[in-house]
Design an enzyme around this catalytic site. Structure first.
Site, PDB file in Angstrom:
ATOM      1  CE1 TYR A  89      -6.320   0.924  -8.110  1.00 40.98           C
ATOM      2  CE2 TYR A  89      -4.847   1.859  -9.750  1.00 40.98           C
ATOM      3  CZ  TYR A  89      -5.074   0.992  -8.700  1.00 40.98           C
ATOM      4  OH  TYR A  89      -4.047   0.201  -8.249  1.00 40.98           O
ATOM      5  CG  HIS A  90      -4.433   7.839  -5.964  1.00 43.32           C
ATOM      6  ND1 HIS A  90      -3.088   7.831  -6.255  1.00 43.32           N
ATOM      7  CD2 HIS A  90      -4.704   9.053  -5.415  1.00 43.32           C
ATOM      8  CE1 HIS A  90      -2.556   8.992  -5.882  1.00 43.32           C
ATOM      9  NE2 HIS A  90      -3.518   9.749  -5.385  1.00 43.32           N
ATOM     10  N   GLY A  91      -3.233   5.669  -8.917  1.00 34.60           N
ATOM     11  CA  GLY A  91      -1.987   4.954  -9.143  1.00 34.60           C
ATOM     12  C   GLY A  91      -0.925   5.347  -8.134  1.00 34.60           C
ATOM     13  CB  SER A 156      -8.560   8.971  -5.890  1.00 34.41           C
ATOM     14  OG  SER A 156      -8.212   7.619  -5.660  1.00 34.41           O
ATOM     15  CD  GLU A 162      -7.523   3.012  -5.109  1.00 36.10           C
ATOM     16  OE1 GLU A 162      -8.495   2.346  -4.713  1.00 36.10           O
ATOM     17  OE2 GLU A 162      -7.615   3.964  -5.917  1.00 36.10           O
TER      18      GLU A 162
END
Length: 297
Positions: A89-91, A156, A162
């Site tokens: 998951y890409h913050g 990602s 995202e």
């Protein structure tokens, strides 16, 4: 004057840590340039001759991770000894991923190659850093060569979209991206899901606005700046691998159903990690308190 001073102070508080990270990244590149010049290195940036300076860089970022986010890495045993595709998951800022790369290198002396968006390669003054840390374009050919050479390759699927437009609800924004699943099937390697707890509480983006969304979709450039940088607790969890299925043939790769099911399985695995380890919606206050909660590991 007072209002102006307060406004400037608020801006500095919100943006100083993200800006500091950018400064540190460029200082890291300067360190590499000095090292290259002093040792007259002309070797491939991925070769082992760079390992000593890689260790120095990884040590710096690991110390930063420990001090600022009390960083923890769990599930390293789930990584295969050979090649595989790591999906995460890409913050808003992938600083957690940088922490992961650093600790993986310090613990296992292993370099994980990272698929990055095209705009990253247009950033000035970072060419050597990208090469030494193993950042590659996300083409099918590049990924297959890396996997064939025994590397872990991380991606990602949500990417910059995202990063910009997901929020504290931690919804994956993968759309119909299934290329990584095709590559995994073709290379006959497992897919390993990964997620960092509280990454959206550490750094956030402003709420999505139609103008910024249209601007990104038309230019593919991240114009919206991140803010935050609070010292919340970061824990990265590496999930169990989704193994290669030898019963899936190369011909089945072109079938939408096979590709969709494989991609959906991976998406579910990452979403399961989020559901298990993340309070939804994310809370900055709770994430800060976790820094001092000795009972939770």
């Amino acid at each position: 004057l007072i209002i102006a001073s307060l406004t400037i102070s608020a801006i500095l508080v919100f943006f100083i840590v993200p800006l500091t990270i950018v400064v540190f990244i460029y200082l890291t590149n300067i360190l590499l340039l000095v090292y290259q010049r002093n040792n007259e290195l002309k070797a491939d940036p991925l070769s082992d001759v760079w390992n000593s300076v890689r260790k120095t860089i990884a040590s710096f970022w690991d110390i930063y991770a420990r001090i600022w986010h009390g960083y923890e890495l769990h599930g390293v045993k789930n990584l295969p000894e050979g090649p595989g595709i790591l999906v995460y998951y890409h913050g808003a800022i992938p600083i957690d991923y940088l922490y992961f790369l650093s600790r993986l290198f310090l613990w296992k002396k292993r370099l994980c190659l990272s698929v990055a968006d095209h705009f990253v390669f247009r950033l000035p003054g970072l060419r050597l850093l990208l090469g030494v840390t193993g950042v590659i374009p996300g083409t099918r050919e590049e990924c297959l060569v890396a996997l064939k050479n025994g590397y872990l390759v991380s991606i990602s699927p949500g990417g910059v979209r995202e990063a910009l437009f997901s929020d504290e609800s931690y919804q994956l924004m993968w759309g119909n991206r299934k290329g990584f699943a095709q590559v995994a099937l073709e290379a006959k390697v497992p897919i390993i899901p990964m997620y960092t707890q509280n990454v959206r509480e550490g750094y956030r983006m402003f709420k999505e606005r139609r103008f910024f969304r249209q601007l990104y979709e038309s230019t593919r450039l991240p114009f919206t700046p991140p803010y935050g940088g609070l010292p919340v607790k970061f824990r990265t969890y590496i999930g169990k691998p989704i193994p290669y299925d030898p019963n899936i043939t190369a011909e089945e790769l072109v079938e939408k159903v096979s590709k969709f099911l494989f991609s959906f399985q991976t998406k579910t695995a990452v979403q399961d990690l989020i559901s298990k380890h993340q309070t939804i919606p994310g809370s900055i206050w709770k994430a800060l308190l976790e820094r001092f909660d000795k009972r939770r590991k």
